[in-house]
Design a protein around this motif. Structure first.
Motif, PDB file in Angstrom:
ATOM      1  N   LYS A   7       0.828  -1.208   0.000  1.00 42.70           N
ATOM      2  CA  LYS A   7       0.000   0.000   0.000  1.00 42.70           C
ATOM      3  C   LYS A   7       0.863   1.259   0.000  1.00 42.70           C
ATOM      4  O   LYS A   7       0.581   2.216  -0.722  1.00 42.70           O
ATOM      5  CB  LYS A   7      -0.950   0.003   1.208  1.00 42.70           C
ATOM      6  CG  LYS A   7      -2.119  -0.947   1.043  1.00 42.70           C
ATOM      7  CD  LYS A   7      -2.988  -0.975   2.256  1.00 42.70           C
ATOM      8  CE  LYS A   7      -3.832   0.284   2.336  1.00 42.70           C
ATOM      9  NZ  LYS A   7      -4.855   0.219   3.387  1.00 42.70           N
ATOM     10  N   GLU A   8       1.915   1.247   0.781  1.00 40.59           N
ATOM     11  CA  GLU A   8       2.808   2.408   0.833  1.00 40.59           C
ATOM     12  C   GLU A   8       3.547   2.600  -0.488  1.00 40.59           C
ATOM     13  O   GLU A   8       3.702   3.728  -0.968  1.00 40.59           O
ATOM     14  CB  GLU A   8       3.807   2.257   1.979  1.00 40.59           C
ATOM     15  CG  GLU A   8       4.632   3.486   2.234  1.00 40.59           C
ATOM     16  CD  GLU A   8       3.813   4.710   2.622  1.00 40.59           C
ATOM     17  OE1 GLU A   8       4.204   5.832   2.226  1.00 40.59           O
ATOM     18  OE2 GLU A   8       2.783   4.565   3.306  1.00 40.59           O
ATOM     19  N   LEU A   9       3.986   1.517  -1.097  1.00 39.00           N
ATOM     20  CA  LEU A   9       4.650   1.606  -2.402  1.00 39.00           C
ATOM     21  C   LEU A   9       3.697   2.110  -3.478  1.00 39.00           C
ATOM     22  O   LEU A   9       4.088   2.903  -4.346  1.00 39.00           O
ATOM     23  CB  LEU A   9       5.227   0.248  -2.803  1.00 39.00           C
ATOM     24  CG  LEU A   9       6.476  -0.190  -2.061  1.00 39.00           C
ATOM     25  CD1 LEU A   9       6.812  -1.640  -2.388  1.00 39.00           C
ATOM     26  CD2 LEU A   9       7.645   0.723  -2.381  1.00 39.00           C
ATOM     27  N   MET A  10       2.449   1.673  -3.425  1.00 34.90           N
ATOM     28  CA  MET A  10       1.453   2.165  -4.393  1.00 34.90           C
ATOM     29  C   MET A  10       1.277   3.675  -4.235  1.00 34.90           C
ATOM     30  O   MET A  10       1.221   4.409  -5.225  1.00 34.90           O
ATOM     31  CB  MET A  10       0.118   1.442  -4.195  1.00 34.90           C
ATOM     32  CG  MET A  10       0.139   0.000  -4.638  1.00 34.90           C
ATOM     33  SD  MET A  10      -1.343  -0.933  -4.158  1.00 34.90           S
ATOM     34  CE  MET A  10      -2.649   0.012  -4.893  1.00 34.90           C
ATOM     35  N   HIS A  11       1.210   4.125  -3.017  1.00 35.70           N
ATOM     36  CA  HIS A  11       1.065   5.553  -2.743  1.00 35.70           C
ATOM     37  C   HIS A  11       2.291   6.324  -3.260  1.00 35.70           C
ATOM     38  O   HIS A  11       2.161   7.372  -3.894  1.00 35.70           O
ATOM     39  CB  HIS A  11       0.871   5.778  -1.242  1.00 35.70           C
ATOM     40  CG  HIS A  11       0.783   7.204  -0.859  1.00 35.70           C
ATOM     41  ND1 HIS A  11      -0.304   7.988  -1.164  1.00 35.70           N
ATOM     42  CD2 HIS A  11       1.654   7.997  -0.202  1.00 35.70           C
ATOM     43  CE1 HIS A  11      -0.097   9.210  -0.705  1.00 35.70           C
ATOM     44  NE2 HIS A  11       1.082   9.240  -0.120  1.00 35.70           N
ATOM     45  N   THR A  12       3.471   5.783  -3.015  1.00 33.88           N
ATOM     46  CA  THR A  12       4.714   6.434  -3.439  1.00 33.88           C
ATOM     47  C   THR A  12       4.790   6.527  -4.961  1.00 33.88           C
ATOM     48  O   THR A  12       5.166   7.578  -5.494  1.00 33.88           O
ATOM     49  CB  THR A  12       5.936   5.670  -2.895  1.00 33.88           C
ATOM     50  OG1 THR A  12       5.844   5.653  -1.469  1.00 33.88           O
ATOM     51  CG2 THR A  12       7.231   6.326  -3.314  1.00 33.88           C
ATOM     52  N   THR A  13       4.441   5.457  -5.663  1.00 33.02           N
ATOM     53  CA  THR A  13       4.503   5.507  -7.126  1.00 33.02           C
ATOM     54  C   THR A  13       3.507   6.520  -7.685  1.00 33.02           C
ATOM     55  O   THR A  13       3.779   7.161  -8.699  1.00 33.02           O
ATOM     56  CB  THR A  13       4.268   4.130  -7.771  1.00 33.02           C
ATOM     57  OG1 THR A  13       2.986   3.635  -7.408  1.00 33.02           O
ATOM     58  CG2 THR A  13       5.349   3.137  -7.364  1.00 33.02           C
ATOM     59  N   GLY A  16       3.377   5.770 -12.478  1.00 27.77           N
ATOM     60  CA  GLY A  16       2.443   4.780 -12.982  1.00 27.77           C
ATOM     61  C   GLY A  16       2.104   3.762 -11.916  1.00 27.77           C
ATOM     62  O   GLY A  16       2.589   3.830 -10.786  1.00 27.77           O
ATOM     63  N   ALA A  17       1.293   2.817 -12.293  1.00 30.54           N
ATOM     64  CA  ALA A  17       0.824   1.798 -11.347  1.00 30.54           C
ATOM     65  C   ALA A  17       1.947   0.845 -10.972  1.00 30.54           C
ATOM     66  O   ALA A  17       2.796   0.499 -11.796  1.00 30.54           O
ATOM     67  CB  ALA A  17      -0.331   1.018 -11.954  1.00 30.54           C
ATOM     68  N   LEU A  18       1.944   0.417  -9.723  1.00 27.87           N
ATOM     69  CA  LEU A  18       2.894  -0.575  -9.234  1.00 27.87           C
ATOM     70  C   LEU A  18       2.576  -1.922  -9.881  1.00 27.87           C
ATOM     71  O   LEU A  18       1.426  -2.347  -9.903  1.00 27.87           O
ATOM     72  CB  LEU A  18       2.790  -0.679  -7.705  1.00 27.87           C
ATOM     73  CG  LEU A  18       3.744  -1.625  -7.004  1.00 27.87           C
ATOM     74  CD1 LEU A  18       5.194  -1.142  -7.170  1.00 27.87           C
ATOM     75  CD2 LEU A  18       3.389  -1.714  -5.529  1.00 27.87           C
ATOM     76  N   LYS A  19       3.572  -2.585 -10.416  1.00 29.75           N
ATOM     77  CA  LYS A  19       3.373  -3.869 -11.097  1.00 29.75           C
ATOM     78  C   LYS A  19       3.969  -5.043 -10.327  1.00 29.75           C
ATOM     79  O   LYS A  19       3.350  -6.090 -10.210  1.00 29.75           O
ATOM     80  CB  LYS A  19       3.999  -3.832 -12.500  1.00 29.75           C
ATOM     81  CG  LYS A  19       3.393  -2.803 -13.417  1.00 29.75           C
ATOM     82  CD  LYS A  19       2.018  -3.194 -13.804  1.00 29.75           C
ATOM     83  CE  LYS A  19       1.446  -2.217 -14.817  1.00 29.75           C
ATOM     84  NZ  LYS A  19       0.067  -2.454 -15.073  1.00 29.75           N
ATOM     85  N   GLU A  20       5.206  -4.878  -9.826  1.00 30.15           N
ATOM     86  CA  GLU A  20       5.901  -5.993  -9.191  1.00 30.15           C
ATOM     87  C   GLU A  20       6.879  -5.466  -8.150  1.00 30.15           C
ATOM     88  O   GLU A  20       7.464  -4.402  -8.324  1.00 30.15           O
ATOM     89  CB  GLU A  20       6.670  -6.790 -10.248  1.00 30.15           C
ATOM     90  CG  GLU A  20       7.399  -8.006  -9.708  1.00 30.15           C
ATOM     91  CD  GLU A  20       8.216  -8.712 -10.770  1.00 30.15           C
ATOM     92  OE1 GLU A  20       7.845  -9.837 -11.130  1.00 30.15           O
ATOM     93  OE2 GLU A  20       9.214  -8.129 -11.223  1.00 30.15           O
ATOM     94  N   VAL A  21       7.042  -6.243  -7.090  1.00 28.86           N
ATOM     95  CA  VAL A  21       8.014  -5.928  -6.041  1.00 28.86           C
ATOM     96  C   VAL A  21       8.741  -7.224  -5.696  1.00 28.86           C
ATOM     97  O   VAL A  21       8.108  -8.274  -5.570  1.00 28.86           O
ATOM     98  CB  VAL A  21       7.316  -5.395  -4.759  1.00 28.86           C
ATOM     99  CG1 VAL A  21       8.329  -5.139  -3.660  1.00 28.86           C
ATOM    100  CG2 VAL A  21       6.500  -4.154  -5.061  1.00 28.86           C
ATOM    101  N   MET A  22      10.065  -7.128  -5.538  1.00 31.41           N
ATOM    102  CA  MET A  22      10.833  -8.291  -5.103  1.00 31.41           C
ATOM    103  C   MET A  22      11.716  -7.876  -3.943  1.00 31.41           C
ATOM    104  O   MET A  22      12.387  -6.845  -4.003  1.00 31.41           O
ATOM    105  CB  MET A  22      11.701  -8.844  -6.230  1.00 31.41           C
ATOM    106  CG  MET A  22      12.432 -10.111  -5.822  1.00 31.41           C
ATOM    107  SD  MET A  22      13.326 -10.878  -7.174  1.00 31.41           S
ATOM    108  CE  MET A  22      14.964 -10.307  -6.841  1.00 31.41           C
ATOM    109  N   VAL A  23      11.682  -8.666  -2.884  1.00 29.17           N
ATOM    110  CA  VAL A  23      12.526  -8.429  -1.720  1.00 29.17           C
ATOM    111  C   VAL A  23      13.326  -9.702  -1.477  1.00 29.17           C
ATOM    112  O   VAL A  23      12.752 -10.783  -1.331  1.00 29.17           O
ATOM    113  CB  VAL A  23      11.678  -8.075  -0.475  1.00 29.17           C
ATOM    114  CG1 VAL A  23      12.565  -7.917   0.743  1.00 29.17           C
ATOM    115  CG2 VAL A  23      10.857  -6.825  -0.730  1.00 29.17           C
TER     116      VAL A  23
END
Length: 120
Positions: free
Chosen positions: A54-60, A66-73
């Motif tokens: 949710k925080e990454l979506m807000h940041t993008t 644009g919209a968040l598509k993928e995250v890898m940790v």
């Protein structure tokens, strides 16, 4: 139908330990765990990741990226790949340290449309 799609991804990905289809509100829709994987640990990890997503979506959005598509940790003992299905849902694939992450990412992208269709 979710279970069959999720099971296929885990079965076809060497080193995948579990997969969770989750709402960004932190509520799991469905999940699959490889034998020997602690379901409670996976659920706790993905609930925490819902807040991060949710925080990454807000940041993008703030960055007009644009919209968040993928995250890898990638951690010492765990790797998590999150594939966004919509603004409300994502799927998280968890791996051990010996995993074929590339294949898992491919399978997530390949089957994302099937999961999206079932969510409608």
């Amino acid at each position: 139908m979710f279970k069959a799609i999720l099971q296929e991804i885990v079965d076809q990905t060497p080193g995948a330990t579990s997969i969770v289809l989750m709402g960004c509100d932190g509520i799991a829709v469905d999940s699959v765990f490889r034998q020997g994987t602690a379901a409670e640990d996976t659920q706790a990890i993905t609930v925490e990741f819902a807040a991060v997503v949710k925080e990454l979506m807000h940041t993008t959005q703030l960055l007009s990226a644009g919209a968040l598509k993928e995250v890898m940790v990638k951690c010492e003992q765990l790797t998590i790949v999150v594939e966004m299905l919509s603004e409300e849902y994502f799927v998280a694939l968890l791996f051990d340290d010996e995993a074929n992450i590339g294949k898992g990412r491919y399978l997530l992208r390949r089957d994302a449309h099937k999961l999206k269709k079932e969510l409608e």
